[in-house]
Design a protein around this motif. Structure first.
Motif, PDB file in Angstrom:
ATOM      1  N   UNK A 146       0.818  -1.227   0.000  1.00 41.66           N
ATOM      2  CA  UNK A 146       0.000   0.000   0.000  1.00 41.66           C
ATOM      3  C   UNK A 146       0.851   1.277   0.000  1.00 41.66           C
ATOM      4  N   UNK A 147       2.157   1.150   0.321  1.00 37.64           N
ATOM      5  CA  UNK A 147       3.034   2.318   0.318  1.00 37.64           C
ATOM      6  C   UNK A 147       3.844   2.408  -0.978  1.00 37.64           C
ATOM      7  N   UNK A 179      -4.547  -6.191  -2.898  1.00 40.91           N
ATOM      8  CA  UNK A 179      -4.035  -5.640  -4.162  1.00 40.91           C
ATOM      9  C   UNK A 179      -3.840  -6.701  -5.239  1.00 40.91           C
ATOM     10  N   UNK A 208     -10.652  -6.926  -0.122  1.00 34.53           N
ATOM     11  CA  UNK A 208     -10.743  -5.462  -0.055  1.00 34.53           C
ATOM     12  C   UNK A 208     -11.354  -4.846  -1.323  1.00 34.53           C
ATOM     13  N   UNK A 209     -10.995  -5.375  -2.459  1.00 34.30           N
ATOM     14  CA  UNK A 209     -11.513  -4.851  -3.732  1.00 34.30           C
ATOM     15  C   UNK A 209     -12.358  -5.895  -4.469  1.00 34.30           C
ATOM     16  N   UNK A 239      -5.851   0.069   6.011  1.00 34.63           N
ATOM     17  CA  UNK A 239      -5.730   1.121   5.006  1.00 34.63           C
ATOM     18  C   UNK A 239      -7.014   1.367   4.253  1.00 34.63           C
ATOM     19  N   UNK A 240      -8.066   0.675   4.633  1.00 31.16           N
ATOM     20  CA  UNK A 240      -9.330   0.843   3.927  1.00 31.16           C
ATOM     21  C   UNK A 240     -10.458   0.723   4.941  1.00 31.16           C
ATOM     22  N   UNK A 241     -10.703   1.782   5.705  1.00 31.35           N
ATOM     23  CA  UNK A 241     -11.717   1.717   6.763  1.00 31.35           C
ATOM     24  C   UNK A 241     -13.063   1.300   6.191  1.00 31.35           C
ATOM     25  N   UNK A 243     -13.840  -1.224   4.631  1.00 36.13           N
ATOM     26  CA  UNK A 243     -13.719  -2.232   3.570  1.00 36.13           C
ATOM     27  C   UNK A 243     -13.491  -3.603   4.200  1.00 36.13           C
TER      28      UNK A 243
ATOM     29  N   UNK B 291     -14.764   2.354  -1.305  1.00 36.15           N
ATOM     30  CA  UNK B 291     -14.210   2.431   0.045  1.00 36.15           C
ATOM     31  C   UNK B 291     -12.698   2.301   0.029  1.00 36.15           C
ATOM     32  N   UNK B 292     -12.205   1.335  -0.739  1.00 39.66           N
ATOM     33  CA  UNK B 292     -10.774   1.018  -0.681  1.00 39.66           C
ATOM     34  C   UNK B 292      -9.943   1.807  -1.688  1.00 39.66           C
ATOM     35  N   UNK B 293     -10.572   2.295  -2.723  1.00 40.66           N
ATOM     36  CA  UNK B 293      -9.817   2.899  -3.827  1.00 40.66           C
ATOM     37  C   UNK B 293      -9.291   1.809  -4.752  1.00 40.66           C
ATOM     38  N   UNK B 294      -8.887   2.202  -5.938  1.00 34.64           N
ATOM     39  CA  UNK B 294      -8.331   1.228  -6.878  1.00 34.64           C
ATOM     40  C   UNK B 294      -7.002   0.704  -6.316  1.00 34.64           C
ATOM     41  N   UNK B 295      -6.513  -0.390  -6.870  1.00 34.58           N
ATOM     42  CA  UNK B 295      -5.313  -1.028  -6.316  1.00 34.58           C
ATOM     43  C   UNK B 295      -4.071  -0.140  -6.409  1.00 34.58           C
ATOM     44  N   UNK B 297      -3.980   2.938  -5.623  1.00 32.05           N
ATOM     45  CA  UNK B 297      -4.054   3.993  -4.612  1.00 32.05           C
ATOM     46  C   UNK B 297      -2.961   3.771  -3.571  1.00 32.05           C
ATOM     47  N   UNK B 298      -1.970   4.637  -3.539  1.00 28.64           N
ATOM     48  CA  UNK B 298      -0.915   4.461  -2.535  1.00 28.64           C
ATOM     49  C   UNK B 298      -1.238   5.285  -1.291  1.00 28.64           C
ATOM     50  N   UNK B 299      -0.737   4.803  -0.163  1.00 32.55           N
ATOM     51  CA  UNK B 299      -0.984   5.453   1.124  1.00 32.55           C
ATOM     52  C   UNK B 299       0.318   6.016   1.664  1.00 32.55           C
ATOM     53  N   UNK B 300       0.254   7.118   2.390  1.00 28.84           N
ATOM     54  CA  UNK B 300       1.484   7.654   2.991  1.00 28.84           C
ATOM     55  C   UNK B 300       1.954   6.720   4.099  1.00 28.84           C
ATOM     56  N   UNK B 301       3.238   6.641   4.271  1.00 27.20           N
ATOM     57  CA  UNK B 301       3.780   5.848   5.378  1.00 27.20           C
ATOM     58  C   UNK B 301       3.312   6.448   6.695  1.00 27.20           C
ATOM     59  N   UNK B 302       2.889   5.591   7.631  1.00 31.60           N
ATOM     60  CA  UNK B 302       2.486   6.135   8.930  1.00 31.60           C
ATOM     61  C   UNK B 302       3.681   6.824   9.600  1.00 31.60           C
TER      62      UNK B 302
END
Lengths: 304, 304
Positions: A146-147, A179, A208-209, A239-241, A243, B291-295, B297-302
């Motif tokens: 996801x990152x 993913x 998730x998807x 990363x997907x509340x 979902x 909800x999850x976004x497409x695959x 979709x990248x997330x910021x590092x916590x």
């Protein structure tokens, strides 16, 4: 018709993120109910620090008090040597270790780089091996991070090779944030041919998807016979509340059985356990199969 | 990489069961928004009796007022000759007729036996053909019947053969109540090889038991290139209250595109349309991809 093996992960992977602390006796009853369903393996709990995962702070008691059904492998998550010692004292049948195929996910999740994780896991594998205890390693983000986005199949192959060479009994390929797609599942399993015996490979999918069952089908077609799944679909995705997370065991087993494969799982019994899961976690859970019934559920003709 | 063709059915198959009468101008705006998404076909409305389906009583106005995007085939459901006449007056590009592969479902749904339905449809096909208008026939319960259970592939083949011989341009194999499984999808498509050209075959899946995408994958592997789907997953299943019905278009397109296939659909645009569907029907709809976004979709590092 293929004999498939289903590992139930809800008691650990499902419950670990729940807000409600499920009382210890309810956890034990949950595992005991699952034990009668015909699973190959049940991941019972996690020997992590109670501060890290308070939801599973009762790991020792749960592991000690569950009824052990012959033929079922009772496994637990172990993050380090201290966890290994606790797990061994609690007589687990097998250890489940974890690291990520993605550097940034490993750092975010385990607070160390992959090289350090790998070294620590290989030490656990060695130590556990002295007592004849087998270790499986769950590889997070095997189908994408996801990152970082894409995770190269060569990276997964490199880590899996090191683990197997170091004595790990098996590897679970985890689609941690949903993913994976069927083409990617096929690519990875083809790349791992020769690296990892298919009997030593478990597939861990998230919905998730919405692709979990399609990915399971692709894995099955690529030769996979071992699948993780979570009763009631328990287990979210951070990363997907909202979902869905883990693939729902009932839905996965139902598809395999519809296709004529054998899972060993008593679906009717499992559905009764799944129906109680919302009470366990005190929140509603959407469950397609519980709503619709299995495909052989016939309806009366409408009167007209 | 395969070129796939997606038919959007939400304006008809989705809206027909909604409690809320979606105002005519909102229906038109919905179809217009879908027209810009890159679909091969859009099923706009139904020329049934307004008493039978009050939700689509405004068929003529909708069909007349929508903006026609070149390349998109605008189709409508037609139950009988009277409906055909109305549809032709409204300048539909193609007719979609319907009957069931199961005798009891045909009687329950259409109040006549399959032989009578078949005869009536063949008459519509002939009449429409005089004006050069093509007819597709949607075959309900092609993968199983909620009253009878299994539906023999030979029965589906018999009906499809009669329709094609009688001039139908194509046949849609509908999993009306979500009873298909990937093995069954493969069996039916293999049986129909030689009977029905794959380009004349559309697959219409329901996600009632979570298998829609797995079934889509099986169909794709068996050569299918044309799929019905419903934006936002609109369209329920009368035999499974609360359960999901039509496969969600976004989720289906997302899987195909992840796999490297081309659908022609602009997924980002479609997701924006899908996000408005709950407002259209004035009820919440669960949508995994929203909800999850497409695959990718990248997330910021916590931060830690």
């Amino acid at each position: 018709m293929t004999r498939l093996f289903i590992n139930e992960v809800a008691p650990r992977d499902g419950l670990q993120m729940e807000k409600r602390f499920v009382p210890t006796h309810e956890k034990i009853a949950f595992v005991d109910a699952l034990s009668d369903c015909g699973f190959a393996k049940i991941e019972v709990t996690s020997f992590t620090s109670p501060r890290a995962i308070p939801a599973l702070a009762d790991a020792e008691i749960v592991m000690r008090e569950i009824r052990r059904v012959p033929g079922v492998v009772y496994t637990a998550l172990v993050p380090n040597l201290r966890g290994m010692e606790r797990a061994i004292e609690s007589r687990v049948d097998e250890l489940n270790l974890v690291m990520s195929c993605s550097e940034s996910h490993n750092v975010a999740n385990l607070r160390m780089g992959r090289a350090q994780s790998l070294a620590q896991l290989l030490e656990i594998v060695r130590e556990a091996g002295h007592g004849g205890l087998l270790c499986n390693v769950s590889l997070s983000c095997a189908f994408g991070c996801p990152f970082e986005g894409e995770v190269a199949v060569d990276e997964v192959a490199r880590i899996a090779t090191a683990l197997i060479a170091g004595g790990a009994a098996g590897v679970t390929l985890c689609d941690t944030t949903g993913m994976a797609d069927p083409a990617g599942v096929r690519r990875l399993l083809e790349r791992l041919r020769g690296v990892l015996a298919i009997d030593a490979t478990t597939i861990h999918l998230h919905d998730t998807r919405g692709m979990a069952l399609a990915n399971a089908l692709a894995a099955l077609e690529a030769g996979a016979t071992r699948f993780d799944a979570s009763c009631g679909g328990l287990g979210g995705c951070p990363y997907a509340p909202g979902a869905s997370g883990n693939v729902n065991t009932e839905t996965l087993v139902h598809m395999f059985e519809c296709m004529g494969h054998t899972t060993g799982v008593d679906l009717a019994r499992l559905l009764r356990v799944a129906a109680r899961v919302p009470h366990l976690v005190e929140r509603p859970l959407s469950n397609a199969l519980l709503m619709a019934g299995t495909r052989d559920t016939l309806h009366p003709l409408p009167a007209s």
